[in-house]
Every structure is written in structure tokens, then in C-alpha cells.
Design a protein around this motif. Structure first.
Motif, mmCIF file in Angstrom:
data_model
loop_
_atom_site.group_PDB
_atom_site.id
_atom_site.type_symbol
_atom_site.label_atom_id
_atom_site.label_comp_id
_atom_site.label_asym_id
_atom_site.label_seq_id
_atom_site.Cartn_x
_atom_site.Cartn_y
_atom_site.Cartn_z
ATOM 1 N N ARG A 555 0.845 -1.189 0.000
ATOM 2 C CA ARG A 555 0.000 0.000 0.000
ATOM 3 C C ARG A 555 0.880 1.237 0.000
ATOM 4 N NH1 ARG A 555 -4.725 -0.019 4.473
ATOM 5 N NH2 ARG A 555 -3.207 1.095 5.774
ATOM 6 N N ALA A 556 0.333 2.358 -0.398
ATOM 7 C CA ALA A 556 1.110 3.595 -0.503
ATOM 8 C C ALA A 556 1.757 4.003 0.810
ATOM 9 C CB ALA A 556 0.223 4.727 -1.024
ATOM 10 N N ASP A 557 1.128 3.645 1.937
ATOM 11 C CA ASP A 557 1.703 4.006 3.233
ATOM 12 C C ASP A 557 2.690 2.966 3.748
ATOM 13 O OD1 ASP A 557 -0.014 1.956 3.855
ATOM 14 O OD2 ASP A 557 -1.227 3.078 5.298
ATOM 15 N N GLY A 558 3.020 1.967 2.909
ATOM 16 C CA GLY A 558 4.023 0.976 3.273
ATOM 17 C C GLY A 558 3.492 -0.299 3.894
ATOM 18 N N VAL A 559 2.173 -0.425 4.118
ATOM 19 C CA VAL A 559 1.608 -1.640 4.706
ATOM 20 C C VAL A 559 1.590 -2.747 3.661
ATOM 21 C CG1 VAL A 559 -0.439 -2.690 5.732
ATOM 22 C CG2 VAL A 559 0.191 -0.344 6.333
ATOM 23 N N PRO A 560 2.213 -3.905 3.936
ATOM 24 C CA PRO A 560 2.177 -5.017 2.979
ATOM 25 C C PRO A 560 0.766 -5.586 2.857
ATOM 26 C CG PRO A 560 3.936 -5.298 4.598
ATOM 27 C CD PRO A 560 3.045 -4.208 5.110
ATOM 28 N N LEU A 561 0.384 -5.949 1.638
ATOM 29 C CA LEU A 561 -0.935 -6.495 1.371
ATOM 30 C C LEU A 561 -0.791 -7.801 0.589
ATOM 31 C CD1 LEU A 561 -2.769 -3.224 0.237
ATOM 32 C CD2 LEU A 561 -2.707 -4.205 2.538
ATOM 33 N N ALA A 596 -1.135 -6.122 10.810
ATOM 34 C CA ALA A 596 -2.043 -5.914 9.680
ATOM 35 C C ALA A 596 -1.398 -6.292 8.363
ATOM 36 C CB ALA A 596 -2.486 -4.453 9.645
ATOM 37 N N GLY A 597 -0.079 -6.154 8.268
ATOM 38 C CA GLY A 597 0.615 -6.421 7.024
ATOM 39 C C GLY A 597 1.098 -7.844 6.852
ATOM 40 N N GLN A 598 0.724 -8.740 7.761
ATOM 41 C CA GLN A 598 1.149 -10.129 7.605
ATOM 42 C C GLN A 598 0.444 -10.786 6.418
ATOM 43 O OE1 GLN A 598 0.332 -11.894 11.422
ATOM 44 N NE2 GLN A 598 2.256 -11.165 12.310
ATOM 45 N N THR A 599 1.215 -11.465 5.602
ATOM 46 C CA THR A 599 0.657 -12.166 4.444
ATOM 47 C C THR A 599 0.978 -13.648 4.573
ATOM 48 O OG1 THR A 599 2.658 -11.863 3.116
ATOM 49 C CG2 THR A 599 0.974 -10.135 3.001
ATOM 50 N N VAL A 600 -0.003 -14.485 4.290
ATOM 51 C CA VAL A 600 0.163 -15.933 4.389
ATOM 52 C C VAL A 600 -0.262 -16.569 3.074
ATOM 53 C CG1 VAL A 600 -0.436 -18.028 5.643
ATOM 54 C CG2 VAL A 600 -0.297 -15.842 6.862
ATOM 55 N N ASP A 601 0.644 -17.299 2.438
ATOM 56 C CA ASP A 601 0.346 -17.989 1.190
ATOM 57 C C ASP A 601 -0.554 -19.189 1.493
ATOM 58 O OD1 ASP A 601 0.263 -19.321 -1.201
ATOM 59 O OD2 ASP A 601 2.403 -19.146 -1.616
ATOM 60 N N ARG A 602 -1.778 -19.158 0.992
ATOM 61 C CA ARG A 602 -2.728 -20.229 1.246
ATOM 62 C C ARG A 602 -3.005 -21.057 -0.015
ATOM 63 N NH1 ARG A 602 -4.109 -19.313 6.357
ATOM 64 N NH2 ARG A 602 -4.164 -17.166 7.115
ATOM 65 N N ALA A 652 -7.489 -0.688 -2.018
ATOM 66 C CA ALA A 652 -8.099 -1.047 -3.297
ATOM 67 C C ALA A 652 -7.237 -0.591 -4.469
ATOM 68 C CB ALA A 652 -9.491 -0.435 -3.391
ATOM 69 N N GLN A 653 -6.682 0.624 -4.364
ATOM 70 C CA GLN A 653 -5.820 1.133 -5.433
ATOM 71 C C GLN A 653 -4.616 0.213 -5.636
ATOM 72 O OE1 GLN A 653 -6.097 4.432 -7.324
ATOM 73 N NE2 GLN A 653 -4.862 2.972 -8.518
ATOM 74 N N ALA A 654 -4.012 -0.229 -4.534
ATOM 75 C CA ALA A 654 -2.842 -1.098 -4.630
ATOM 76 C C ALA A 654 -3.203 -2.441 -5.250
ATOM 77 C CB ALA A 654 -2.240 -1.311 -3.240
ATOM 78 N N ALA A 655 -4.367 -2.982 -4.907
ATOM 79 C CA ALA A 655 -4.792 -4.266 -5.477
ATOM 80 C C ALA A 655 -5.036 -4.152 -6.974
ATOM 81 C CB ALA A 655 -6.046 -4.751 -4.759
ATOM 82 N N VAL A 656 -5.734 -3.104 -7.389
ATOM 83 C CA VAL A 656 -6.001 -2.898 -8.812
ATOM 84 C C VAL A 656 -4.705 -2.724 -9.593
ATOM 85 C CG1 VAL A 656 -6.988 -1.276 -10.484
ATOM 86 C CG2 VAL A 656 -8.335 -1.999 -8.487
ATOM 87 N N ASP A 657 -3.814 -1.904 -9.056
ATOM 88 C CA ASP A 657 -2.538 -1.681 -9.744
ATOM 89 C C ASP A 657 -1.769 -2.989 -9.906
ATOM 90 O OD1 ASP A 657 -3.123 1.000 -9.897
ATOM 91 O OD2 ASP A 657 -1.833 1.593 -8.223
ATOM 92 N N LYS A 658 -1.829 -3.872 -8.913
ATOM 93 C CA LYS A 658 -1.077 -5.122 -8.967
ATOM 94 C C LYS A 658 -1.596 -6.045 -10.062
ATOM 95 C CE LYS A 658 1.799 -8.338 -7.644
ATOM 96 N NZ LYS A 658 3.263 -8.202 -7.856
#
Length: 816
Positions: A555-561, A596-602, A652-658
């Protein structure tokens, strides 16, 4: 001469005129979505499994598929926050996972033995006997509910006792600790017909508050609203506690009938802890907050101890950690003969009050003549206990504002202090130590599973990390809290521990699945080989070619998504190019940006859609970005929702851009959707962005002023955070929605906060300001859609809507 115009009045008048002049909604027939959606939906569901209390037998439970709309449309009574079927006196169709087949599989090996059941019999509430040799269940008949028992050795089932069960308050029976029979809540003998309301009112309905006494209750559904409701509540919810002998079916009534919400037998089998509600009833709160008596009685019906006789609790403060005053959470100590345990708030029940001690846990042994003993004082709210033995138990505490959890080792033999074994943020997936493993004690109770030397216990957890989730089994030493890993699932598979079979923790029952392998149960020997116990097949092979991968972005503020990207079977990026894509999400609130920024590959999970799942769209040529994380972070004491819109838009912006950057999605053919709070998110994203071509919002809430005493994770009232409530409400900005939106809502939504009026009024507002909107009401459906026809029609609506707006060439968007 100039006429000064009140623009707000004109706008409201125009909106009302638009609503009044709207043509009547046309009734439609149920539609079926294109193949293979219906074929997948109609496939027999994978059986469920229940392990016996002695870990020697698996009960394999066949389940019914989706019920018909006729079944879901049976008469319903909505009373005191409950919904019951007046025909059976039990829960309604929408809330029951009915079973229709039963077989027993020995863990030691050999073929499964099918239990012969009467044709058409369906059942629920399965519970194992303390010795693991009998499985009891509640069977439905034409006119009520019956108690049945199935014998493992003979693979036969029979009805037990004559009384009909009263399932209005939920669980209608429990095993006696020695397994000789049951304590049931029965329909009182000679109850007679239900009261019939007069067609002539006796007078107006009146409610009045007491001046100066606040009663800030959250929004509730299905409350009592008339004297007739009160009479029906008393009629259907009154039960007779009854002892039933397993072998003979002989019955013994215990005391007088009452509105028993709970009844549990002491481990020594001598006493019964009862909870019952009493008049005067309330029209503002559900039955759980009615005047309540918690008492201990013997099997002769005599009262041995009254723990509390509490008045109506209609003044519990709105914050999540608020509780009622006086004794609560009463239970029997599982590892003692007849010791009563309960909790009392020491801060007035209001977390906003300052206090060093929030909750006090107390104990008292039968015959309850000695003064209660303090087991432990807690600086957070009590969240449960795992009992173990005379010198060891684990007390859990939580505090919502900080998301903090503690697990405290206490010594019941020397009460008054405890030692924190584990302290953590309970939203921290990476740091989750797992759950304490328990075992049956032979008296129908679960106790901590200690190692044979008594110095350690076992923990089983998800093992979540960025690379994926690899479940594990650990051993923790009580003396210092240090852990040793005993077993971890292999990479590429997801295999959680279901149970520990032996005392030493060397033999496990696990449930293994992978992206391509359906879940099945295994017996795993940590010193040898594993062996399959079941062989369930893929219920939807049409879905097998779908691919999925975990994607990460920032995300723009640095939070991993992160999110899970699904692509249709046979998709070739060179041949097929960019696809229309549906993004389906659900926001969550956090107090720590790192968590909040933890990501887990499922991607190691076996995924097959059921019900009205958005994943069915993959069969129609759509890509799906499932659960792209939408964290709303309130770090350093800040309230998350005060920046809800900004953080939502950024995610949402970060997801769309990805997905556009990956070459998977066409920026002009992306839709957003969600259910419940995800629907609320969808409407907000259409209001505040131009990222999406259209939206699908199912069973949501759109005007937060209709939930003025809190919603979701918001604890403040409307008057404490008026600006936040207003800004978070997409209803406020209905005139800013310039993308088409599909609204779907169950006509009988039972979820607190998502009354059907939320969609009804949002539709009226959108129509009034000229937005493109379709509003679908599903008859007799609750918050989750249950009927086959409703699910198929919902999927038809979603498919047709997306085909309409995403598959044609993208049209230019209007400026906001």
C-alpha cells in the motif's frame, strides 16, 4: 423578485417523489446460472467426521445438500433474539446442517460400518458418550425432535425415551458423566396448543424509559414486540429438565418447567447447574439479557445454591469488553467432583472505568457452605479456562482495545495468583503459538492433555508464515514456557492436527489437503508411517483446472498487502490476454500495522466453491482476486475507523494496480464485491473511487446512523463519533455513485446491523439520484442464503450482471 429555495428540502422532496412514483417491483421466477455452476452446486457434499471421545472411532456423517425454498419457507417464529420452527420447536432450516447418513470407521483399521437409519431420517447435534461407544443425536420428526443413540459395536440406532426435545434455546441434551443416560430439555407434558392472538387489540403498545437511566443497546434482530410475542415465547421456550436412561428409556422429571437457557451436570453426576430467564421480558434486548437466575439444583429439583438472581440487563455499555454486573460465565470445574466456578467484574462492567483488576475468578465447592475462594484476579476480561488437574489450569484473558491475549497458568490448589505463560496480539498470525490440546476425561469433560511425566502440555497450531501455513504440534514445558517442535506438516500441503491419540503425543489424527487433493483424515505415527482413514473424492472435478496463487504488493503508506488470485481453467495469457476480474473482499480492523501487514500464502488449500460463492465466476471466464487484504489500522491508540475511507481506498488502489501490472486484468473491466461488511466496503469504494466498472453488494449495511450504538469493530456511539459514522456511510454520498451496482439482500436477514431496510433505503436513495442500480430481495432468506433456488438465483444475478458490465467493450466513465 427572487424566491429563495431550500435546496435540501427540494432534494428530499424529489427523492420521496421518485420513491413514491416508482413502479411496483415485478415478481420474477428463480433463474439458474449457466453450466457447470448448477452441476457443481448440486454435487453431494463431502461428509463430515467426528472423532469419538476415546479416539478409537470416526463417525462419518453424510450431509444433506441445499434445502429447497419450500423447506426454508416453513413458518418461523422470531422471539427474543431467536428464530424457531413452530412445527418442531427447534432451530429453523436456515440454521441447521442436517445429516442424513452415518457410518463408523475404526481408527485401528477395517471397513466402515454403515448405520441403518429409517428412510428419510435426518439429524443434528451429534455427541459422543464419555466412553466413546455410543453416538447420540437429535432426529427430526413431522411434529418435533427426538433423542436417538447409535451403538458403535452393532452399528444400529434407536430412539431413546419418549419425551420430545425442546431445542428452542439451542443444545437440547447432554450426556450424564457416567454415560448411563442424558439430561434433556423436554417439551413439558400437556403443553397444549400455542396461544392464539386476538384480532382485536387490547390497546396501544407503549414503551417508556426511566429518566436519567441510559440503556445504550446495540441493534438487535427478532426482539419481542407485543404481549402475544411474550405469550408465544413462554409457550415455546419453556422446557422440563428430564433425566433419561440410555438403556431403558425411563424418565425422571427434575423440578418444575422453566425457561432454561442452559443446564449442565457436575462431573460427579450429583448436581445440575441451571440458567433460566424470567419475566418481566424486554422489547429492547434479546433473551440472554432478560432477568436471569443461575442456580444449582439436585436431581430431586431442590435448589442447593442460588448464585445470582439478576435483573434485566438493558444497560450494558456499548464497548466490546463491557459485561453484566454480578456473577457470570458460571461452569463446573471439569477436573473436580462438584466445584462451581464463576467470574465477577471488578470495574463496574465498563472497560472505560480505570481499574487494576478487571475480573475476578471465584470457586466454591459443594455443598457451598464455605466462602468462595478467589482463583485469580485478572487485569483483562476473562475469556475462558482449560482445566487440567489439582495444581494446573490455564485461564485466558483478552482486551479488545489492544487485541491483547494472555494465557495464565494457575494452581487451583493454591488459588490467588497466576503466571503468564503466553502473551500476544491475538491477530498476530505469525506469532500464534497454537491451541492447548485437550482430551476427554471419561466423564464427558475435556481436560488438558499433559505429557506422561506431567511436566509439559501440547500445542497444535496453524504455523502461518509468509511462505504458507504449515500446521504443527509442539510440546511446552510448564516450568519455563519453552517449546519443542514435535511435528510439522510437509510443504505443499495443509495438514492440521485433529487429535492426539496416545498419551505421549506420538500418534496423531490429522486432516490433510493440498491444492489438488481433497481433504482426508490420516493416522500419523511420528515414529513410522501414516495411514489414510478416509478416501473422500473431489466433489467438483469441473473446478480442478482452476489455478490459484498468492500475490503480494504494498500500500502507498508501506503496509504489505496480499490476496489469492484465481484464474480460469485452461487460461493462457498469450492466447486469452487480460481478463475481466472480480475483486471480492472484507475489511478488518487492526491496532498494529505490522500485524495488519502479515501475508500468508494459502495456495496449499483445497478450494471448491459452495453456496453462492463468488468463485463460481471462474467457470464463466472471469479472474477472481479473493480476499485482497483491506486492513484498517489504528496504530498508537488511534481509532481505525477515523481514517477508514482513506485506508480502504489506498488498499483497493494497490490491489487494482497489482493485477493490472501482472497483465491479468483490464483496468476498465474490474468489478468489486462483498457480502455483509464486504458489501458496505463495496458501496464505499464506488462512492469514493473510480477504480471499478461495477459493484456487487450482498446483505450489507449502508447507513451507520441506523446502528447508532456501534457496528463491526466500532465501539463508539454515533454521538461520540458523529463525523466518522457519517463519513463511513455510503448512503451519505449516494449521489456520488456513478457506476452500476447490484444489491442483493435476504428478506429475513437475521444479522445484527444488516436489517433489510438498509438495502431498501439505499436502493431508494440511489434511484432517487439517478444511479444505475438493481435490487434483488431473496424471499425468506437470512443473512446467509440457504435454499438451493436462492443460491442458484444469486449466482445467476451475479453472472448476468458482470456479463452485462464487464464483457462488453468498456465505456468511458463519467467524471465525479
Amino acid at each position: 423578485m427572487f424566491l429563495r429555495v431550500n435546496r435540501t428540502a427540494v432534494a428530499v422532496a424529489a427523492l420521496l417523489a421518485a420513491c413514491t412514483a416508482a413502479p411496483l417491483a415485478l415478481a420474477e421466477t428463480y433463474h439458474v446460472p449457466p453450466a457447470p455452476i448448477a452441476q457443481i452446486l448440486d454435487a453431494a457434499p463431502t461428509p463430515q467426521v467426528s472423532l469419538s471421545s476415546d479416539s478409537s472411532t470416526l463417525a462419518i456423517l453424510g450431509g444433506e445438500n441445499l434445502p429447497s425454498i419450500a423447506a426454508v419457507s416453513e413458518p418461523i417464529l422470531r422471539l427474543g433474539g431467536y428464530r424457531i420452527n413452530p412445527r418442531t420447536g427447534g432451530p429453523i432450516e436456515a440454521r441447521v446442517a442436517w445429516r442424513n447418513a452415518l457410518s463408523f470407521q475404526a481408527v485401528a483399521g477395517g471397513p466402515a460400518k454403515a448405520v441403518a437409519l429409517p428412510a428419510g431420517l435426518r439429524f443434528t447435534e451429534t455427541r459422543w458418550s464419555p466412553d466413546g461407544k455410543t453416538l447420540a443425536f437429535v432426529a427430526e420428526t413431522a411434529n418435533g425432535l427426538e433423542l436417538w443413540a447409535a451403538d458403535v459395536k452393532t452399528a444400529t440406532a434407536r430412539r431413546v425415551g419418549a419425551p420430545g426435545l425442546n431445542g428452542a434455546f439451542g443444545a437440547s441434551y447432554s450426556w450424564l458423566p457416567d454415560g448411563s443416560g442424558f439430561l434433556i430439555r423436554a417439551v413439558p407434558a400437556g403443553r397444549g396448543p400455542a396461544p392464539v392472538a386476538s384480532t382485536t387489540p387490547e390497546g396501544p403498545k407503549v414503551q417508556e424509559t426511566q429518566g436519567g437511566k441510559s440503556a445504550p443497546v446495540r441493534t438487535y434482530q427478532d426482539l419481542l414486540s407485543s404481549p402475544q410475542d411474550e405469550a408465544l415465547f413462554a409457550h415455546y421456550f419453556t422446557s422440563q429438565l428430564t433425566r433419561v436412561d440410555l438403556r431403558t428409556g425411563a424418565t425422571q422429571a427434575v423440578g418444575a418447567p422453566g425457561l432454561y437457557t442452559g443446564a449442565s451436570v457436575s462431573p460427579d453426576g450429583r448436581l445440575i447447574l441451571t440458567t433460566r430467564v424470567k419475566p418481566p421480558f424486554s422489547y429492547l434486548v434479546p433473551a440472554a439479557l432478560f432477568p436471569t437466575e443461575i442456580a444449582v439444583v439436585d436431581f430431586g429439583g431442590s435448589t442447593v445454591k442460588t448464585l445470582v438472581d439478576r435483573p434485566l440487563a438493558d444497560n450494558v455499555p456499548p464497548p466490546f469488553d463491557a459485561v453484566v454486573l454480578g456473577p457470570r460465565n458460571a461452569e463446573w470445574r471439569a477436573d473436580a467432583a462438584s466445584t462451581l466456578v464463576w467470574v465477577e467484574a471488578q470495574d463496574g462492567g465498563d472497560p472505560r472505568n480505570k481499574a487494576e483488576v478487571r475480573d475476578r475468578v471465584l470457586m466454591q465447592d459443594a455443598p457451598f457452605t464455605a466462602a468462595p475462594r478467589t482463583l485469580v484476579d485478572l487485569d483483562q476480561r476473562y475469556a475462558g479456562v482449560d482445566w487440567g488437574r489439582a495444581d494446573a489450569a490455564l485461564v485466558y484473558t483478552r482486551w479488545f482495545n489492544t487485541r491483547n491475549e494472555k494465557r495464565i497458568l494457575v494452581n487451583p490448589a493454591q488459588p490467588g495468583a497466576g503466571r503468564v505463560l503466553i502473551q500476544r496480539n491475538y491477530q498476530d498470525q505469525y506469532g500464534d503459538p497454537g491451541d492447548i490440546e485437550t482430551k476427554a476425561d471419561g466423564k464427558g469433560r475435556q481436560v488438558i492433555h499433559f505429557t506422561p511425566d506431567g511436566k509439559s502440555l501440547f500445542l497444535a497450531g496453524e504455523g502461518a508464515e509468509a511462505a504458507g501455513a504449515r500446521p504443527f504440534l509442539d510440546r511446552m514445558t510448564l516450568a519455563d514456557g519453552k517449546t519443542q517442535r514435535l511435528w510439522r506438516a510437509q510443504a505443499g500441503a495443509y495438514e492440521p492436527v485433529v487429535a492426539i491419540v496416545d498419551e505421549a503425543g506420538r500418534k496423531l489424527i490429522t486432516r490433510r489437503e493440498s491444492q489438488s487433493d481433497a481433504p482426508n483424515f490420516f493416522l500419523r505415527d511420528l515414529g513410522g508411517k501414516s495411514r489414510a482413514l478416509t478416501s473422500f473424492v473431489d466433489p467438483a472435478p469441473q473446478f480442478a483446472g482452476v489455478s490459484k496463487q498468492q500475490i503480494t504488493y504494498t500500500r502507498a503508506d508501506g503496509v504489505p498487502l496480499s490476496g489469492t488470485l484465481y484464474l480460469p481453467a485452461g487460461y493462457d495469457p498469450k492466447r486469452d490476454g487480460r481478463l475481466p476480474l472480480l475483486m471480492w473482499a472484507y475489511p478488518a480492523e487492526f491496532t498494529d500495522a505490522k500485524v495488519a501487514g502479515q501475508t500468508v500464502d494459502r495456495s496449499n488449500r483445497f478450494t471448491r466453491p459452495t453456496g453462492a460463492s463468488h468463485l463460481f465466476l471462474l467457470t464463466q471466464g472471469y479472474a477472481v482476486l479473493d480476499n485482497p487484504t483491506m486492513p484498517i489500522v489504528g496504530a498508537n491508540g488511534a481509532e481505525p475507523n477515523d481514517t477508514y475511507v482513506e485506508q480502504l481506498v489506498a488498499s483497493a488502489q494497490a490491489a487494482v494496480d497489482k493485477v493490472v501490472e501482472m497483465g491479468v486484468a483490464d483496468r476498465d473491466r474490474i468489478a468489486v464485491g462483498g457480502h455483509s461488511y464486504g458489501a458496505f466496503m463495496t458501496a464505499n469504494l464506488l462512492v469514493h473511487t473510480d477504480l471499478f466498472k461495477t459493484g456487487i453488494a450482498r446483505s450489507g449495511a449502508y447507513n451507520r446512523t441506523l446502528t447508532p450504538f456501534g457496528f463491526q469493530s466500532e465501539q463508539r456511539t454515533y454521538w461520540e463519533a458523529e463525523g466518522t459514522y457519517t463519513r463511513m456511510s455510503p448512503f451519505t454520498y449516494a449521489d456520488k455513485v456513478n457506476e452500476p451496482i447490484l444489491l442483493i439482500h435476504g428478506e429475513a436477514d437475521d444479522n445484527s446491523g444488516t436489517f433489510p431496510i438498509q438495502s431498501e433505503r439505499f436502493y431508494a436513495a440511489l434511484k432517487g439520484v439517478g444511479a444505475q442500480v438493481r435490487y434483488v430481495v431473496l424471499p425468506n432468506e437470512a443473512h446467509g442464503y440457504r435454499a438451493r433456488e436462492s443460491n442458484l438465483h444469486t449466482l445467476w444475478e451475479m453472472t448476468t450482471w458482470l456479463d452485462r458490465w464487464l464483457k462488453p467493450a468498456a465505456a468511458p466513465k463519467a467524471e465525479k
